[in-house]
Design an enzyme around this catalytic site. Structure first.
Site, PDB file in Angstrom:
ATOM      1  N   ASP A  13       0.451  -2.671  -3.504  1.00  0.00           N
ATOM      2  CA  ASP A  13      -0.995  -2.533  -3.319  1.00  0.00           C
ATOM      3  C   ASP A  13      -1.348  -1.106  -3.707  1.00  0.00           C
ATOM      4  OD1 ASP A  13      -3.661  -3.026  -2.521  1.00  0.00           O
ATOM      5  OD2 ASP A  13      -3.268  -2.305  -0.497  1.00  0.00           O
ATOM      6  N   SER A  14      -2.632  -0.843  -3.870  1.00  0.00           N
ATOM      7  CA  SER A  14      -3.056   0.521  -4.174  1.00  0.00           C
ATOM      8  C   SER A  14      -2.861   1.447  -2.982  1.00  0.00           C
ATOM      9  CB  SER A  14      -4.525   0.533  -4.607  1.00  0.00           C
ATOM     10  OG  SER A  14      -5.345   0.041  -3.563  1.00  0.00           O
ATOM     11  N   CYS A  76      -3.088  -6.883  -3.642  1.00  0.00           N
ATOM     12  CA  CYS A  76      -4.279  -6.087  -3.942  1.00  0.00           C
ATOM     13  C   CYS A  76      -5.264  -7.006  -4.645  1.00  0.00           C
ATOM     14  CB  CYS A  76      -3.902  -4.909  -4.841  1.00  0.00           C
ATOM     15  SG  CYS A  76      -5.299  -3.994  -5.536  1.00  0.00           S
ATOM     16  N   GLU A 156      -9.478   1.708   8.116  1.00  0.00           N
ATOM     17  CA  GLU A 156      -8.597   2.862   7.941  1.00  0.00           C
ATOM     18  C   GLU A 156      -8.594   3.757   9.177  1.00  0.00           C
ATOM     19  OE1 GLU A 156      -6.889   4.190   5.153  1.00  0.00           O
ATOM     20  OE2 GLU A 156      -7.295   2.627   3.674  1.00  0.00           O
ATOM     21  N   CYS A 196     -10.585  -9.047   1.099  1.00  0.00           N
ATOM     22  CA  CYS A 196     -10.021  -7.708   0.991  1.00  0.00           C
ATOM     23  C   CYS A 196      -8.909  -7.596   2.018  1.00  0.00           C
ATOM     24  CB  CYS A 196     -11.089  -6.642   1.249  1.00  0.00           C
ATOM     25  SG  CYS A 196     -10.450  -4.949   1.339  1.00  0.00           S
ATOM     26  N   HIS A 198      -7.991  -5.218   3.743  1.00  0.00           N
ATOM     27  CA  HIS A 198      -8.360  -4.444   4.931  1.00  0.00           C
ATOM     28  C   HIS A 198      -9.045  -5.311   5.987  1.00  0.00           C
ATOM     29  CE1 HIS A 198      -7.672  -0.973   2.351  1.00  0.00           C
ATOM     30  NE2 HIS A 198      -7.867  -0.162   3.365  1.00  0.00           N
TER      31      HIS A 198
END
Length: 279
Positions: A13-14, A76, A156, A196, A198
């Site tokens: 993933d990034s 990703c 995050e 996503c 996240h």
């Protein structure tokens, strides 16, 4: 095949968002070894051109394949949307699975009223990858794509439950699921895709602001199931003889990767277990 089955699964993933896919994969396949690469030096991928994302993706995939893997997971959404074909062409001997197609397939299997909402980053929504994947499977589906960019920093920072994330979720989702009085009454989606990696961290807050009957599709969980089925089809499932190991690679800032990644994975990541690499 027996020796190949003992090889690890590669995943990139990034950044750390793909660790939600790793967490789901660990729950589904606890015996498998995994190598996870977070390309944190070059994140976010979502602001880069398709050509740049493809180049980065091929480099990440190449690094993992060089270390010996039996299957590659593109954890990703951006890279899954634009780089899967290039990754498959560059590595014809290794199965490559992205996160978009499994999420789209699960949404199509779930929806009853043929109305699906997809929330993701701005670049993923603008690129239309989920919309195309869903329409390819269910042409009659009505799809509402909506970007939710604030969900990423909230995840995050660990602000995943409580008044703040619920207020943000309501601001994004109320126009879709609770149209204003007097407004036209379109069909309300019965399925919501978290597009996503996240966003699964914010699932409790999202659940509290959408109708109770709404099915939430987590692309992390559906990707893990797709990986399991592909390994089973190829006869490459690792024998169930203990817990699998995980190796972590990152291209920048080992302490931050370990700190933030622990939140996404749900278990501590020690800095000594993270290898700094250069691509």
């Amino acid at each position: 095949m027996k020796n190949q089955a003992k090889l690890p699964i590669g995943m990139f993933d990034s950044g750390v968002g793909g660790l939600t896919v790793l967490k789901a994969l660990r729950e589904r396949m606890p015996c498998e070894d995994v190598i996870y690469l977070g390309d944190t030096a070059r994140l976010p991928y979502g602001t880069k051109s398709p050509q740049t994302v493809t180049r980065y993706g091929v480099q990440c995939g190449g690094e993992l394949i060089k270390r010996g893997i039996k299957l590659l997971v593109v954890a990703c959404n951006t890279a899954s949307a634009v780089a899967l074909d290039a990754l498959r062409q560059a590595n014809p001997g290794v199965p490559v699975i992205g996160v978009v197609e499994p999420g789209a397939r699960a949404a199509c299997e779930t929806t009853v009223n043929q109305a699906v909402a997809v929330i993701a980053t701005e670049s993923t929504i603008a690129g239309g990858a989920y919309q195309r994947a869903i329409h390819a499977l269910k042409p009659q589906a009505r799809i509402i794509g909506h970007p939710c960019p604030l969900f990423v920093p909230l995840a995050e920072e660990g602000w995943t439950e409580g008044e703040v994330p619920e207020a943000v979720a309501a601001r994004y989702l109320d126009p879709i699921f609770k149209p204003a009085s007097g407004a036209p009454h379109p069909v309300i989606p019965d399925t919501l895709v978290l597009g996503c990696t996240h966003f699964p961290l914010l699932a409790p807050a999202i659940r509290n602001v959408v109708p109770a009957h709404t099915t939430i599709v987590d692309s992390a969980a559906t990707t893990a199931e797709t990986v399991y089925r592909e390994l089973d089809r190829l006869g490459l499932n690792r024998p169930e003889n203990g817990c699998g190991s995980t190796r972590y690679l990152t291209t920048d800032d080992v302490p931050r990767f370990a700190r933030t990644g622990s939140r996404f994975l749900g278990t501590p990541i020690a800095e000594m277990d993270v290898e700094l690499i250069d691509l």
